[in-house]
Scaffold this active site. Structure first.
Site, PDB file in Angstrom:
ATOM      1  N   THR A 191     -16.795  34.187 -21.519  1.00  0.00           N
ATOM      2  CA  THR A 191     -16.832  33.422 -22.775  1.00  0.00           C
ATOM      3  C   THR A 191     -18.265  33.121 -23.208  1.00  0.00           C
ATOM      4  OG1 THR A 191     -14.774  32.373 -22.090  1.00  0.00           O
ATOM      5  CG2 THR A 191     -15.967  31.309 -23.882  1.00  0.00           C
ATOM      6  N   VAL A 192     -19.053  32.561 -22.307  1.00  0.00           N
ATOM      7  CA  VAL A 192     -20.420  32.176 -22.678  1.00  0.00           C
ATOM      8  C   VAL A 192     -21.333  33.404 -22.692  1.00  0.00           C
ATOM      9  CG1 VAL A 192     -22.361  30.662 -22.146  1.00  0.00           C
ATOM     10  CG2 VAL A 192     -20.037  29.878 -21.694  1.00  0.00           C
ATOM     11  N   LYS A 246     -22.757  24.158 -13.616  1.00  0.00           N
ATOM     12  CA  LYS A 246     -22.911  22.765 -13.167  1.00  0.00           C
ATOM     13  C   LYS A 246     -22.617  22.613 -11.681  1.00  0.00           C
ATOM     14  CE  LYS A 246     -18.264  21.572 -14.407  1.00  0.00           C
ATOM     15  NZ  LYS A 246     -17.916  22.679 -15.303  1.00  0.00           N
ATOM     16  N   VAL A 259     -24.782  20.603 -18.502  1.00  0.00           N
ATOM     17  CA  VAL A 259     -24.228  19.289 -18.839  1.00  0.00           C
ATOM     18  C   VAL A 259     -24.082  19.204 -20.345  1.00  0.00           C
ATOM     19  CG1 VAL A 259     -24.626  16.793 -18.828  1.00  0.00           C
ATOM     20  CG2 VAL A 259     -25.301  18.175 -16.862  1.00  0.00           C
ATOM     21  N   ASP A 303     -15.443  16.799 -12.229  1.00  0.00           N
ATOM     22  CA  ASP A 303     -16.296  17.539 -13.172  1.00  0.00           C
ATOM     23  C   ASP A 303     -17.405  16.637 -13.721  1.00  0.00           C
ATOM     24  OD1 ASP A 303     -16.560  19.877 -15.306  1.00  0.00           O
ATOM     25  OD2 ASP A 303     -16.529  17.987 -16.421  1.00  0.00           O
ATOM     26  N   LYS A 307     -21.724  16.558 -13.313  1.00  0.00           N
ATOM     27  CA  LYS A 307     -22.663  16.488 -14.446  1.00  0.00           C
ATOM     28  C   LYS A 307     -23.560  15.256 -14.338  1.00  0.00           C
ATOM     29  CE  LYS A 307     -19.467  18.960 -17.463  1.00  0.00           C
ATOM     30  NZ  LYS A 307     -18.336  18.771 -18.387  1.00  0.00           N
ATOM     31  N   GLY A 345     -17.400  25.269 -25.200  1.00  0.00           N
ATOM     32  CA  GLY A 345     -17.183  26.307 -26.207  1.00  0.00           C
ATOM     33  C   GLY A 345     -18.252  27.371 -26.058  1.00  0.00           C
TER      34      GLY A 345
HETATM   35  N1  LIG Z   1     -16.974  27.938 -21.407  1.00  0.00           N
HETATM   36  C1  LIG Z   1     -17.608  26.818 -21.683  1.00  0.00           C
HETATM   37  O1  LIG Z   1     -17.323  26.145 -22.696  1.00  0.00           O
HETATM   38  C2  LIG Z   1     -18.741  26.348 -20.803  1.00  0.00           C
HETATM   39  C3  LIG Z   1     -19.434  25.176 -21.159  1.00  0.00           C
HETATM   40  C4  LIG Z   1     -20.515  24.751 -20.361  1.00  0.00           C
HETATM   41  C5  LIG Z   1     -20.828  25.469 -19.209  1.00  0.00           C
HETATM   42  N2  LIG Z   1     -20.099  26.582 -18.870  1.00  0.00           N
HETATM   43  C6  LIG Z   1     -20.461  27.301 -17.663  1.00  0.00           C
HETATM   44  O2  LIG Z   1     -20.855  28.615 -17.999  1.00  0.00           O
HETATM   45  C7  LIG Z   1     -20.536  29.505 -16.919  1.00  0.00           C
HETATM   46  C8  LIG Z   1     -19.697  30.667 -17.478  1.00  0.00           C
HETATM   47  O3  LIG Z   1     -18.506  30.098 -18.024  1.00  0.00           O
HETATM   48  P1  LIG Z   1     -17.496  30.989 -18.885  1.00  0.00           P
HETATM   49  O4  LIG Z   1     -16.609  30.018 -19.588  1.00  0.00           O
HETATM   50  O5  LIG Z   1     -18.246  32.028 -19.650  1.00  0.00           O
HETATM   51  O6  LIG Z   1     -16.685  31.700 -17.696  1.00  0.00           O
HETATM   52  P2  LIG Z   1     -15.776  33.018 -17.806  1.00  0.00           P
HETATM   53  O7  LIG Z   1     -15.280  33.196 -19.168  1.00  0.00           O
HETATM   54  O8  LIG Z   1     -14.805  32.944 -16.683  1.00  0.00           O
HETATM   55  O9  LIG Z   1     -16.812  34.208 -17.530  1.00  0.00           O
HETATM   56  C9  LIG Z   1     -17.318  34.513 -16.258  1.00  0.00           C
HETATM   57  C10 LIG Z   1     -17.628  35.980 -16.247  1.00  0.00           C
HETATM   58  O10 LIG Z   1     -18.269  36.275 -15.010  1.00  0.00           O
HETATM   59  C11 LIG Z   1     -17.579  37.375 -14.403  1.00  0.00           C
HETATM   60  N3  LIG Z   1     -17.648  37.209 -12.958  1.00  0.00           N
HETATM   61  C12 LIG Z   1     -17.062  36.249 -12.222  1.00  0.00           C
HETATM   62  N4  LIG Z   1     -17.372  36.402 -10.932  1.00  0.00           N
HETATM   63  C13 LIG Z   1     -18.148  37.504 -10.849  1.00  0.00           C
HETATM   64  C14 LIG Z   1     -18.785  38.178  -9.780  1.00  0.00           C
HETATM   65  N5  LIG Z   1     -18.657  37.751  -8.520  1.00  0.00           N
HETATM   66  N6  LIG Z   1     -19.522  39.267 -10.060  1.00  0.00           N
HETATM   67  C15 LIG Z   1     -19.649  39.716 -11.316  1.00  0.00           C
HETATM   68  N7  LIG Z   1     -19.061  39.122 -12.395  1.00  0.00           N
HETATM   69  C16 LIG Z   1     -18.335  38.019 -12.150  1.00  0.00           C
HETATM   70  C17 LIG Z   1     -16.152  37.302 -14.906  1.00  0.00           C
HETATM   71  O11 LIG Z   1     -15.531  38.554 -14.815  1.00  0.00           O
HETATM   72  P3  LIG Z   1     -13.930  38.713 -14.947  1.00  0.00           P
HETATM   73  O12 LIG Z   1     -13.648  38.736 -16.418  1.00  0.00           O
HETATM   74  O13 LIG Z   1     -13.634  39.966 -14.266  1.00  0.00           O
HETATM   75  O14 LIG Z   1     -13.315  37.497 -14.271  1.00  0.00           O
HETATM   76  C18 LIG Z   1     -16.379  36.864 -16.354  1.00  0.00           C
HETATM   77  O15 LIG Z   1     -16.629  37.958 -17.188  1.00  0.00           O
HETATM   78  C19 LIG Z   1     -19.828  28.641 -15.874  1.00  0.00           C
HETATM   79  O16 LIG Z   1     -20.767  28.225 -14.899  1.00  0.00           O
HETATM   80  C20 LIG Z   1     -19.317  27.470 -16.674  1.00  0.00           C
HETATM   81  O17 LIG Z   1     -19.153  26.288 -15.886  1.00  0.00           O
HETATM   82  C21 LIG Z   1     -19.064  27.023 -19.660  1.00  0.00           C
END
Ligand SMILES: NC(=O)c1ccc[n+]([C@@H]2O[C@H](COP(=O)([O-])OP(=O)(O)OC[C@H]3O[C@@H](n4cnc5c(N)ncnc54)[C@H](OP(=O)(O)O)[C@@H]3O)[C@@H](O)[C@H]2O)c1
Length: 434
Positions: A30-31, A115, A142, A211, A215, A312
């Protein structure tokens, strides 16, 4: 988005004259996807995306990514590459920690939104970065897109902060503000949050404060220069909040929010996460739905507020790209850094506040007298007694508020009350923040 070469995204700045700073992205979820979009759509930032790394990378490939970006599932090849900045966006502790550590040890700066990783290993990884002359930035870890960590790093680093408090978990805020506005039961608000994608199927980390606690730990490190192990911070759940608590809170001019707070007093950091009564017309009382708010208190600058989208893909990606630009600027201009030393304070949750005690009882004569007797025996002063009419006597909710006292003073009285034969549920005890 138009297809173009990453080499066309030539810009000003960068370490070597006008050459762009080379950036590798690990995690295309997503990010990560939103970060890539910003980097590819805006070629004037002095940044060049060189690699996108993800497991099962073939399934991730997108036509809008410039043709010369390398797609790979081999993290080590990214760490061996000439990328100067690695963006870690896979989340979790393993293998994120190894990746970030490996990148820093090979002299690459790292930007992450993780985080869990920073709450657990932040001070250690910052030391690894310093040892290898590179940077670790985690502004998105955060409050997502709300630039509170960059503000602590730059705009507020001239102050001496002594307090940070925030609404740091959008899921809890969504649920509490829905109970408030619709007077629905907690379980219904949770189901609604899950149906709308604001809460995970297992939302325990959010609801029980894990969570927000992670933070708060990061905010304490960045703003109060305090090293805190997240598990030493008390976290109280929001699961026991009932719609009737909002009625009673309203009678007191308050509402209920999950608040994360840390106050540094001498060598002690008072810190906890949990539901609190806050005035309806206060900044916390006005935060609705899944927004985040952070308030800081400084010795010289006084109070500051930061409000916005705590999650988001796009808002979080803005925070990530801003960190990348900040690091790239440092690479082009040589090392900037005035680092603050980090202390390890004693952690306590023994805040002194007024309290809200809500009881559900089987009605019978003498209940209030019995409770008042226990409170008096513990030298606790009652401020008010609230009882709404119209409830069944078999399950009657009423509230006692107390004048300010320490948590440690109140706790033994609560223990004594827990054994009373007329109590139908454990007493709900919430701090009142004025
Ligand atoms: N989403 C938010 O709103 C948000 C807000 C603040 C902070 N964050 C932080 O941002 C980070 C990413 O969040 P996200 O929402 O983007 O997560 P996500 O959508 O689950 O994306 C994670 C990506 O990393 C890949 N991945 C996971 N483990 C892996 C590994 N061992 N080797 C290679 N690729 C791997 C996943 O592949 P697969 O598709 O195959 O699983 C996926 O494409 C996290 O630390 C989260 O806490 C997110």
């Amino acid at each position: 988005m138009s297809q173009r070469s990453a080499k066309d995204t030539v810009q000003s700045g960068g370490k070597h004259g006008n050459a762009p700073c080379r950036v590798a992205l690990i995690g295309f979820g997503t990010v990560g996807r939103a970060v890539a979009k910003i980097l590819c759509e805006n070629g004037d930032r002095g940044l060049q995306l060189t690699h996108i790394c993800n497991r099962n990378v073939e399934k991730k490939k997108q036509a809008w990514i410039p043709a010369d970006v390398v797609w790979t599932d081999d993290v080590q090849s990214v760490l061996r590459s000439d990328a100067e900045i690695v963006i870690e966006l896979i989340g979790g502790l393993t293998p994120a920690e190894q990746i970030v550590r490996g990148a820093l040890e090979s002299g690459k700066s790292v930007v992450t939104a993780n985080k869990q990783l920073i709450a657990r290993c932040g001070p250690d990884l910052l030391q690894v970065a310093a040892n290898h002359g590179c940077q670790l930035e985690f502004g998105a870890s955060v409050a997502g897109g709300v630039p509170v960590l960059p503000a602590l790093r730059t705009g507020l680093c001239g102050d001496r902060l002594h307090g940070i408090a925030g609404i740091l978990n959008g899921t809890c805020n969504y649920i509490l503000s829905r109970i408030e506005s619709a007077r629905i039961p907690f379980s219904e608000a949770l189901e609604e949050a899950q149906a709308r994608g604001y809460a995970e199927a297992d939302a325990s980390e959010d609801l029980d404060g894990g969570d927000a606690r992670a933070k708060l730990t990061i905010l304490a490190l960045a703003g109060l220069h305090s090293r805190v192990a997240a598990e030493t911070v008390r976290a109280r759940t929001i699961r026991s909040i009932d719609a009737v608590d909002f009625d009673y809170a309203a009678q007191l001019g308050c509402t209920i929010r999950q608040i994360s707070r840390a106050d540094l007093k001498g060598d002690t950091l008072f810190a906890e996460v949990g539901p609190c009564l806050v005035p309806q017309d206060s900044p916390f009382g006005r935060v609705q739905r899944n927004l985040n708010l952070v308030l800081t208190s400084g010795q010289y600058g006084g109070d500051m507020a930061f409000l916005g989208a705590g999650a988001g893909g796009d808002p979080t990606a803005v925070a990530v790209v801003s960190d990348v630009m900040f690091v790239a600027e440092g690479l082009s201009g040589g090392k900037r850094k005035a680092t603050s030393s980090v202390a390890t304070p004693h952690i306590s949750s023994d805040f002194e506040t007024p309290w809200y005690l809500r009881f559900f009882v089987r009605d019978q004569p003498g209940i209030v007298a019995r409770l008042a007797e226990i409170l008096a025996a513990h030298r606790l002063n009652i401020d008010s007694l609230l009882q709404k009419p119209g409830f069944e006597k078999a399950s009657l909710p009423f509230v006692i508020t107390l004048e300010p006292c320490r948590d440690s003073q109140l706790h033994p009285a609560l223990e004594e009350m827990s054994g009373l034969e007329f109590a139908l549920r454990p007493c709900l005890c919430l701090p009142i923040l004025r």
